[in-house]
Design a protein around this motif. Structure first.
Motif, PDB file in Angstrom:
ATOM      1  N   UNK A   1     -28.553  64.640  27.215  1.00  0.00           N
ATOM      2  CA  UNK A   1     -28.538  63.382  27.364  1.00  0.00           C
ATOM      3  C   UNK A   1     -29.639  62.705  26.688  1.00  0.00           C
ATOM      4  N   UNK A   2     -30.702  63.408  26.370  1.00  0.00           N
ATOM      5  CA  UNK A   2     -31.743  62.892  25.642  1.00  0.00           C
ATOM      6  C   UNK A   2     -31.203  62.515  24.166  1.00  0.00           C
ATOM      7  N   UNK A   3     -30.414  63.741  23.840  1.00  0.00           N
ATOM      8  CA  UNK A   3     -29.879  63.729  22.190  1.00  0.00           C
ATOM      9  C   UNK A   3     -28.817  62.362  22.288  1.00  0.00           C
ATOM     10  N   UNK A   4     -27.922  62.309  23.138  1.00  0.00           N
ATOM     11  CA  UNK A   4     -27.058  61.158  22.955  1.00  0.00           C
ATOM     12  C   UNK A   4     -27.798  59.829  23.176  1.00  0.00           C
ATOM     13  N   UNK A   5     -28.622  59.698  24.142  1.00  0.00           N
ATOM     14  CA  UNK A   5     -29.555  58.337  24.328  1.00  0.00           C
ATOM     15  C   UNK A   5     -30.142  57.960  22.891  1.00  0.00           C
ATOM     16  N   UNK A   6     -30.779  59.157  22.269  1.00  0.00           N
ATOM     17  CA  UNK A   6     -31.475  58.730  20.819  1.00  0.00           C
ATOM     18  C   UNK A   6     -30.471  58.632  19.854  1.00  0.00           C
ATOM     19  N   UNK A   7     -29.228  59.002  19.836  1.00  0.00           N
ATOM     20  CA  UNK A   7     -28.344  58.580  18.993  1.00  0.00           C
ATOM     21  C   UNK A   7     -27.992  57.486  18.984  1.00  0.00           C
ATOM     22  N   UNK A   8     -27.575  56.980  20.218  1.00  0.00           N
ATOM     23  CA  UNK A   8     -27.144  55.732  20.794  1.00  0.00           C
ATOM     24  C   UNK A   8     -28.145  54.575  20.215  1.00  0.00           C
ATOM     25  N   UNK A   9     -29.602  55.164  20.347  1.00  0.00           N
ATOM     26  CA  UNK A   9     -30.573  54.345  19.924  1.00  0.00           C
ATOM     27  C   UNK A   9     -30.549  54.215  18.413  1.00  0.00           C
ATOM     28  N   UNK A  10     -30.282  55.125  17.563  1.00  0.00           N
ATOM     29  CA  UNK A  10     -30.196  55.073  16.253  1.00  0.00           C
ATOM     30  C   UNK A  10     -29.020  54.307  15.920  1.00  0.00           C
ATOM     31  N   UNK A  11     -27.812  54.308  16.541  1.00  0.00           N
ATOM     32  CA  UNK A  11     -26.543  53.528  16.272  1.00  0.00           C
ATOM     33  C   UNK A  11     -26.962  52.295  16.607  1.00  0.00           C
ATOM     34  N   UNK A  12     -27.792  51.877  17.238  1.00  0.00           N
ATOM     35  CA  UNK A  12     -28.217  50.371  17.490  1.00  0.00           C
ATOM     36  C   UNK A  12     -28.962  49.780  16.375  1.00  0.00           C
ATOM     37  N   UNK A  13     -29.916  50.483  15.898  1.00  0.00           N
ATOM     38  CA  UNK A  13     -30.733  50.234  14.847  1.00  0.00           C
ATOM     39  C   UNK A  13     -29.865  49.986  13.554  1.00  0.00           C
ATOM     40  N   UNK A  14     -28.905  50.733  13.500  1.00  0.00           N
ATOM     41  CA  UNK A  14     -28.202  50.688  12.346  1.00  0.00           C
ATOM     42  C   UNK A  14     -27.215  49.649  12.467  1.00  0.00           C
ATOM     43  N   UNK A  15     -26.440  49.327  13.407  1.00  0.00           N
ATOM     44  CA  UNK A  15     -25.452  48.371  13.608  1.00  0.00           C
ATOM     45  C   UNK A  15     -25.982  47.110  14.544  1.00  0.00           C
ATOM     46  N   UNK A  16     -26.839  47.043  15.012  1.00  0.00           N
ATOM     47  CA  UNK A  16     -27.626  46.056  15.765  1.00  0.00           C
ATOM     48  C   UNK A  16     -26.613  45.585  17.019  1.00  0.00           C
ATOM     49  N   UNK A  17     -25.939  46.885  17.537  1.00  0.00           N
ATOM     50  CA  UNK A  17     -24.898  46.288  18.837  1.00  0.00           C
ATOM     51  C   UNK A  17     -25.054  47.739  19.491  1.00  0.00           C
ATOM     52  N   UNK A  18     -24.589  47.491  20.733  1.00  0.00           N
ATOM     53  CA  UNK A  18     -24.428  48.952  21.597  1.00  0.00           C
ATOM     54  C   UNK A  18     -22.764  48.718  21.870  1.00  0.00           C
ATOM     55  N   UNK A  19     -21.905  47.901  21.397  1.00  0.00           N
ATOM     56  CA  UNK A  19     -20.737  47.692  22.022  1.00  0.00           C
ATOM     57  C   UNK A  19     -19.776  48.742  21.143  1.00  0.00           C
ATOM     58  N   UNK A  20     -19.078  49.577  21.644  1.00  0.00           N
ATOM     59  CA  UNK A  20     -18.352  50.663  21.151  1.00  0.00           C
ATOM     60  C   UNK A  20     -17.212  50.345  20.019  1.00  0.00           C
ATOM     61  N   UNK A  21     -16.725  49.128  20.415  1.00  0.00           N
ATOM     62  CA  UNK A  21     -15.665  48.595  19.519  1.00  0.00           C
ATOM     63  C   UNK A  21     -16.203  48.392  18.122  1.00  0.00           C
ATOM     64  N   UNK A  22     -17.475  47.818  18.064  1.00  0.00           N
ATOM     65  CA  UNK A  22     -18.094  47.485  16.827  1.00  0.00           C
ATOM     66  C   UNK A  22     -18.483  48.395  16.060  1.00  0.00           C
ATOM     67  N   UNK A  23     -18.668  49.582  16.677  1.00  0.00           N
ATOM     68  CA  UNK A  23     -19.427  50.630  15.874  1.00  0.00           C
ATOM     69  C   UNK A  23     -18.343  51.573  15.612  1.00  0.00           C
ATOM     70  N   UNK A  24     -17.836  51.659  14.189  1.00  0.00           N
ATOM     71  CA  UNK A  24     -17.157  52.876  13.693  1.00  0.00           C
ATOM     72  C   UNK A  24     -17.572  53.462  12.540  1.00  0.00           C
ATOM     73  N   UNK A  25     -17.110  54.844  11.993  1.00  0.00           N
ATOM     74  CA  UNK A  25     -17.487  55.288  11.117  1.00  0.00           C
ATOM     75  C   UNK A  25     -18.684  55.775  10.764  1.00  0.00           C
ATOM     76  N   UNK A  26     -19.554  56.386  11.889  1.00  0.00           N
ATOM     77  CA  UNK A  26     -20.923  56.568  11.635  1.00  0.00           C
ATOM     78  C   UNK A  26     -20.893  57.858  11.069  1.00  0.00           C
ATOM     79  N   UNK A  27     -20.031  58.759  10.973  1.00  0.00           N
ATOM     80  CA  UNK A  27     -20.148  59.743   9.983  1.00  0.00           C
ATOM     81  C   UNK A  27     -20.284  59.219   8.736  1.00  0.00           C
ATOM     82  N   UNK A  28     -19.545  58.481   8.173  1.00  0.00           N
ATOM     83  CA  UNK A  28     -19.625  58.018   6.684  1.00  0.00           C
ATOM     84  C   UNK A  28     -20.801  57.224   6.411  1.00  0.00           C
ATOM     85  N   UNK A  29     -21.286  56.614   7.345  1.00  0.00           N
ATOM     86  CA  UNK A  29     -22.240  55.520   7.444  1.00  0.00           C
ATOM     87  C   UNK A  29     -23.631  56.084   7.496  1.00  0.00           C
ATOM     88  N   UNK A  30     -23.773  56.886   8.364  1.00  0.00           N
ATOM     89  CA  UNK A  30     -25.103  57.396   8.598  1.00  0.00           C
ATOM     90  C   UNK A  30     -24.600  59.216   9.089  1.00  0.00           C
TER      91      UNK A  30
END
Lengths: 230, 512
Positions: B343-372
């Motif tokens: 859970x720590x790993x995933x929350x940190x990942x969610x935090x990184x996604x937020x820093x990158x995409x500026x949103x936590x909504x799962x619809x708006x975050x796609x392709x994180x394998x390519x982006x980061x």
């Protein structure tokens, strides 16, 4: 003079019962009250009776650290916390409980039912407590239940705080009734926790008041943001 | 004794230290050092506890056996990871979002107080002190939940404070009842509130009072642990808190409440026997897993999704405890550890996604394998691990709980658990993988506000340790840790020689 001692003992027992009854009555009064400021004052009164009960029990049982707990009760619960809450209420725009989820007459009926439930629950544990405070046990449990009911059924944040504090008062009465109070270090910790909780509640209340026009229930938020309510 | 004092003293000192007017970058790193020192202290306790059985200190207020030692290790490790992540997380956020430097200092101070109260919960021998410390964790973390001062986060903080304080009041009734029955059975004793003393006289205690006490304790500590009918605060608090705090709440706070529940269960099982605690806990466990499985599907926001998944995993641990056999309890303890890491790993990942995409909504975050790429891999690994896929460690612990249930001769319970776990796999992994695969959405790039500082590389490095744990511990458990788990199991289930049965079971799995 054994007769005389017995008489004193009897009077003490009666005094404890009367005080606990007043405690219960003030909880019922909080349920019936709609003005927020009066709720806080009633809570102060309740805490005063609680401190008084603790003093009588300390006197009757000879457990001296209860005097200390009683003093803390007067200082923190009957004076300091109501002060904090009164200040918070003064800053609020809305000073009365809006339409409660359950109207007041039926609330009082439900609390009567909770009282009976508490009597039922306390039967099996009665024998492990000391005789003198036997009856206060059920009253303490009833106050805990009524406090919970206040928290669930009322919408105003201040009333919810008063409900929480009522629960804590019921717990204190329960602990006093069943064991003449917990060890002093634990009692101190509990007092400290309640005081800090009241302070945090006060600060949060201010912040919510600042961000939201009036303190609204948490439920309405979800509709606006469009998330799934749990 | 000195170790115990250091363990509680370091976070207390750090809470003051971080308030001193150093530059904010220094404060964060100082905090990491303090947490590292706490972790090392906890690590130094392990060989002592394994050799001596218990460590005592401060006039019988503190007592650390293998079970507490396990918890201390878990709390200090997760706190260290969270504090490490905090440094990069705050550096990567624009000032107008995170607030002034003074506010960040306050954040670090509260985190330290929060960690310290959790450590007190795990190390104290006194039931009353444990209650006070558990309530203190709520108080210390209330402002952390409401840190962003938005309407939603303040409401979440309010809900958290109200529900947890009310719930835990019921636990105090349980504590009072246990104390009262001890006093009436064996007379007043200076340490009548100590676990060790209560357990030793458990068979003299009034059984009715014990049962009632346990009922109240389940409601009280269960509220704090997020068991289902009492879980209302959990998804809000987890999603509104700053990400490192979410990791702490989910990773260790819930476990601390479970720890308190376990201590009560030990007491009750000593007094009444018959795995009475299990029969109470099992419905709560299944209800939690079931409700969480349903709600997982409707989530749109990643941190809320992770919150519901925490409810599920707490349910799984509770089910493991309720089976009561050594293998199941071993699995439950192991699951606590695995869940905290994943859970720590995933929350940190969610935090990184937020820093990158500026949103936590799962619809708006796609392709994180390519982006980061790094974050994408972490998301995939974490998602697979969290949904219980082999060869990650959560699979092993869930597997041992299920097989322990079958060994005990239950059929409905393990089968139901398997079905629910499959449902959860579908709900969780489909949503997480959708974020990892695919093309990055267009607006992810143009959305980039120029004002935000570059994302610190520290946020990436923070993922390495938990990821290492969940991958490695699917294959083997380091020796001392294994001994702590089995010793903890022995403390919970009584004098059953678990050592051999688990070792052989463990061997069997790998041979197959």
């Amino acid at each position: 003079m054994p007769v005389f001692q017995e008489l004193i003992h009897d009077v003490q027992g009666q005094a404890i019962n009367v005080c606990s009854m007043f405690l219960l009555l003030s909880s019922f009064a909080i349920v019936a009250q709609r003005s927020l400021a009066s709720c806080v004052s009633l809570y102060a009164m309740q805490s005063f009776f609680l401190g008084f009960t603790a003093m009588v029990v300390a006197n009757a049982s000879g457990v001296h650290h209860l005097y200390f707990a009683a003093a803390l009760n007067f200082l923190i619960k009957a004076w300091l916390i109501p002060r904090i809450l009164h200040r918070a209420v003064d800053r609020l725009n809305v000073k009365r409980e809006v339409e409660p989820l359950v109207n007041i007459p039926s609330s009082l009926l439900i609390c009567g039912g909770l009282m009976i439930l508490a009597l039922y629950f306390s039967q099996p544990i009665k024998q492990i407590g000391p005789l003198l405070t036997n009856d206060s046990l059920a009253l303490g449990l009833a106050i805990v239940f009524i406090g919970c009911f206040i928290m669930i059924s009322r919408r105003k944040l201040v009333t919810q705080i008063v409900g929480f504090l009522t629960v804590e008062n019921g717990l204190f009465l329960l602990a006093t009734a069943i064991t003449y109070g917990m060890p002093l270090i634990v009692e101190l910790g509990v007092f400290f926790d309640i005081l800090v909780a009241a302070l945090i509640f006060g600060v949060l209340l201010h912040r919510i008041q600042d961000t939201v026009e009036s303190a609204r229930p948490a439920e309405s938020r979800f509709e606006e943001v469009g998330e799934v309510a749990p | 004794m000195n170790l115990l004092a250091a363990l509680l003293g370091i976070p207390a000192g750090a809470a003051v230290l971080v308030l001193l007017p150093f530059p904010i970058a220094v404060v964060g790193r100082l905090n990491v050092l303090c947490m590292l020192a706490t972790l090392l202290t906890a690590g130094a306790m392990v060989p002592l506890v394994l050799a001596q059985g218990t460590l005592e200190g401060l006039h019988h207020f503190l007592r650390v056996d293998a079970l507490s030692c396990l918890m201390v290790l878990l709390v200090s490790l997760t706190s260290f990871l969270a504090s490490f992540y905090s440094v990069g997380y705050w550096e990567s956020q624009p000032r107008e979002e995170r607030g002034s430097d003074q506010k960040i200092r306050g954040y670090y101070a509260l985190v330290n107080l929060f960690v310290m109260s959790m450590l007190v919960v795990c190390t104290t021998d006194n039931l009353g002190v444990l209650w006070v410390a558990l309530e203190a964790t709520t108080l210390a973390s209330a402002f952390l939940v409401g840190f962003y001062n938005k309407e939603a986060s303040l409401q979440a903080a309010w809900r958290y404070l109200i529900i947890c304080s009310l719930g835990i009041s019921f636990a105090l009734i349980g504590v009072v009842l246990a104390f009262a029955s001890a006093v009436s059975a064996a007379g007043f004793h200076e340490y009548a509130l100590n676990w060790s003393y209560l357990t030793s006289i458990a068979d003299q205690l009034d059984p009715t009072a014990l049962k009632l006490a346990f009922g109240f304790a389940v409601v009280g500590f269960g509220t704090k642990a997020g068991l289902v009918p009492m879980h209302g605060w959990l998804p809000d608090a987890h999603s509104e808190a700053p990400t490192p705090v979410s990791a702490l709440l989910s990773g260790v706070l819930l476990k601390c409440a479970l720890y308190a529940l376990i201590r009560f269960a030990i007491l009750v099982n000593h007094g009444i026997g018959d795995n009475f605690s299990g029969s109470i806990l099992m419905p709560f466990g299944f209800l939690s897993v079931g409700i969480a499985a349903l709600y997982l599907f409707g989530q749109t926001q990643i941190k809320r999704l992770l919150g519901y998944s925490s409810i599920e995993h707490v349910g799984v641990i509770t089910i493991g405890l309720s089976f009561g056999s050594p293998l199941a309890v071993f699995g439950a303890l192991f699951h606590m550890w695995n869940h905290a890491m994943t859970k720590s790993l995933l929350f940190f990942t969610a935090g990184n996604l937020y820093l990158c995409h500026h949103t936590l909504s799962m619809q708006k975050i796609t392709g994180s394998l390519r982006l980061t790429t790094g974050t994408g891999i972490a998301l995939l690994v974490g998602g697979l691990a969290l949904s219980g896929t082999p060869p990650f460690s959560i699979f092993i612990s869930e597997f041992s709980i299920v097989s322990a249930g079958i060994q005990l001769g239950y059929w409905v319970a393990p089968l139901l658990l398997i079905v629910l776990l499959v449902v959860i796999f579908a709900g969780l992994f489909s949503q997480l993988s959708r974020m990892a695969f695919g093309l990055p959405s267009e607006d992810a790039q143009d959305h980039e506000p120029s004002a935000s500082p570059p994302i610190s590389s520290l946020t990436g490095w923070a993922l390495v340790i938990p990821m290492g744990f969940i991958v490695l511990m699917g294959w083997f458990i380091p020796g001392p840790l294994f001994e702590l788990f089995s010793e903890g199991t022995r403390i919970i289930t009584g004098d059953v020689p678990v050592e051999t049965s688990i070792r052989s079971w463990w061997g069997n799995v790998w041979q197959e």
